[in-house]
Each structure stands twice: as C-alpha cells, then as structure tokens.
Design an enzyme around this catalytic site. Sequence first.
Site, short mmCIF file in Angstrom:
data_model
loop_
_atom_site.label_atom_id
_atom_site.label_comp_id
_atom_site.label_asym_id
_atom_site.label_seq_id
_atom_site.Cartn_x
_atom_site.Cartn_y
_atom_site.Cartn_z
N ARG A 121 12.80 8.88 4.60
CA ARG A 121 11.44 8.50 4.14
C ARG A 121 11.34 8.36 2.62
NH1 ARG A 121 9.90 12.30 8.16
NH2 ARG A 121 9.52 11.18 10.10
N HIS A 252 9.10 -20.09 -1.96
CA HIS A 252 9.60 -19.41 -0.76
C HIS A 252 9.68 -20.38 0.42
CE1 HIS A 252 8.45 -15.07 -2.17
NE2 HIS A 252 9.52 -15.54 -2.74
#
Length: 357
Positions: A121, A252
């Site tokens: 995490r 993109h």
Amino acid sequence: MNTPRTLEVALGERRYPIWIGAGLLDDAARWRAAIRGRHVLVVSNSTVAPLYLARVEAGLEGFKHAALVLPDGETHKTLAETGNVFAALAQLGASRDATILALGGGVVGDLAGFAAACWMRGIDFVQMPTTLLAMVDSSVGGKTGVNLPEGKNLVGAFHQPRAVVADTATLATLPVREYRAGLAEVVKYGAIADAPFFAWLEAHADALAAREPDALAAAIETSCASKAAIVARDEHEHGERALLNFGHTFGHALETVGGYGTLLHGEAVAIGMVLAATLSARLGLASDADGERLAALLARLGLPTQAPRLDASRQLAAMRLDKKNLGGRLRLILWRGIGRAEIADGVEESAVASVLA
Ligand code: NAD
Ligand code: GLY
C-alpha cells in the site's frame, strides 16, 4: 562535482528536493539520505542499465539491494511488467520501509513509481531521471501509472517521490530524437503560463538544440520550478494542474491510435499543442500569429508539428477516454495565446473533429 541546483516541491507539511547537476549519480552521500529502510530495489531498463546502473549500485553499499532491468520502451509500460517489479520486491524480502530507485526515462519512472505506490500500500521511491523529458516533467509531481491497450496511463496513482536526482551528465548519451522530445515539454511551460520563458526559449533555441550546458541547465531548472509550483498548488489535479496537459489530449490520442512507441510522447505532445492552438484559434480564443510562433519554435527545436494521417473517429474515441473528461463531455486545455492556457469543458466534438480531419 559542482554544487547542484536545488529546488523543492512543497506539499503542505511534505516536501522533497529536486537536485539538478552533472555527476549526481556518483554523489551517493547526497541521495542515500532519501532512503529510510534497509531494502532497495533499483528499477531500470535494458538501455539505461548498462550505462548507469553500476554507478548507482556503487552507492548502495550497506543496503540489501537488487536491480530489475525491464525491457525498453513504451510498449512495456504495462501491468504485466509492474507484476515483475512486485515479484522482484518479494524476492528481495522488501518490507514496508523499502525504497525503489527509478533509474531511467519517464517509462521507468511512471512504472516503478506505480509499483512503489502499490507495494504494501505504498513504499518510498526516488526518481533518477535520465531523459530530458523525465527531468523536466515526469519525475516531478507524483503522477505514476501504466498504459492499457485502450489508452495511455489509464491505471495509476498519485505517489510523490522522496527525492528527484537529475544527473544532467546522463543526457550526453540520449539519442537526439529523445532529447528533442523532452524539449516539447519545456516549450509547454512557456506556452501555458510563462510568456517571458517562451521568449527566452526563442532566443536560446539554437543553444538548446545544440545541448549547450548552461542553456540546458537553465531550461531544466525553470521547467522544474514551474512544475513544482503548479503541483504545490494543486497536487491532485482538481484544477490548475490540468493545464500541464496542454496538447496531451490530442497527443495521447495520436499515441494510442498510432501505436505506442511510433511517435515519441514528446513528439505527440508537440503536434498536440499545435492542434490545440489551431482549435483555440478556430474558436476565436487565440490568434493565428501566436499559433504560428508556437509551431515555429517547435520546428526550430527539431520537433514535428504536423499530425500523421490517422483515423479521426478512432482519435476522438481515444479522447473520450481522457482522464480529464467529466460527465461524458470533452474537457480540453485550450489556449489564449503565448503564456495563457485555460481549461475548457464541454468542447464540441464537431470542432475537435474538424481539427483532426
Ligand atoms: P522513455 O522512458 O521511453 O525513454 C526514452 C528512450 O531513451 C528509451 O529508449 C530509454 O531507454 C532511453 N534512455 C533513457 N535515458 C537514456 C540515456 N541517458 N542515454 C541513452 N538512452 C536513454 O521515454 P521518456 O520520454 O523519458 O518518457 C515518456 C513517458 O513519460 C511516457 O510514458 C509518458 O506517458 C510519461 N510521462 C509521465 C509524466 C508524469 O507526470 N508522470 C509526464 C510526462 C510524460
Ligand atoms: N505531466 C502532467 C502532470 O504531471 O500533471
């Protein structure tokens, strides 16, 4: 080495340094201070590792460390390669206080940073950018992630590095096309928010194209300072940070539809900025003259300014998946001319399609 230029990214209580200078990879006494635990995984790629990994590893004496060398290229910025980073961390026995050192360009930095955001995490990571693009943009600000076949950077996390170690001497081995691609992101800072810097770039375009060290160091420092200031005000892109995506929505789409790695990211951004400027001029927001100035500077720096012939409907489909969009409406960064960009919501697809046609 000479004393590096030092900037800081300040995020409330949290802050981290950006060191910029020639020879920093050998200055382990400096960057080791950013490593808190005992385990270190260096992530690099098959092009950068033979050039620079040994120098980084030489500075890791005393740590339990290993290196993972990924295949080179945007096509490998994937979940599968991220899984290989997790496997290497497991093999190293990396605990929660482990650190990843990302040694390479934006592909390595984005992927290794994403792995650091996920492992247990979230563990520390340090950016060691070796391309101009990574030094002026991707290593600063904590955006990490990988691509999916459906679109660029669709899976990721905000995860800030503990430090950015930009050894400008590594740029000596960077191929010219990659170097120019980094200059596109430098131009972006002038185009969106800093007209004096844009004029400085026009005055120093030849020096920059020739990799003249003083001009280059000044351009990197100004770019990082600009990015650090924007990130400090808007870390998670609720507003202003989106301006850094000027040219990127078009870019993109060009990368996704053209095939990852066909156009370099910086090349796609250069063309994307020209397309965004053209759209802005058609919408009456910016003058044609400013658009021509932008295209002329990019061309002087050796960058493409004309879009390749690609299917416009597929590009529009890729643009609909852009992370900035809200409520199914296109959100683009449009332009008011040199030094002034703005966020535009609900841009008509027909207007975008006319620019792509
Ligand atoms: P890259 O990481 O693919 O590096 C370009 C090429 O140069 C690669 O072949 C690499 O192996 C090689 N290379 C790297 N350093 C070298 C050196 N010193 N000498 C010789 N060769 C070297 O590409 P890039 O342009 O650095 O980064 C592009 C990536 O960055 C894209 O995936 C883009 O989406 C991402 N990006 C992220 C952010 C962000 O905020 N996280 C911002 C901009 C771009
Ligand atoms: N490169 C865009 C950003 O970091 O926000």
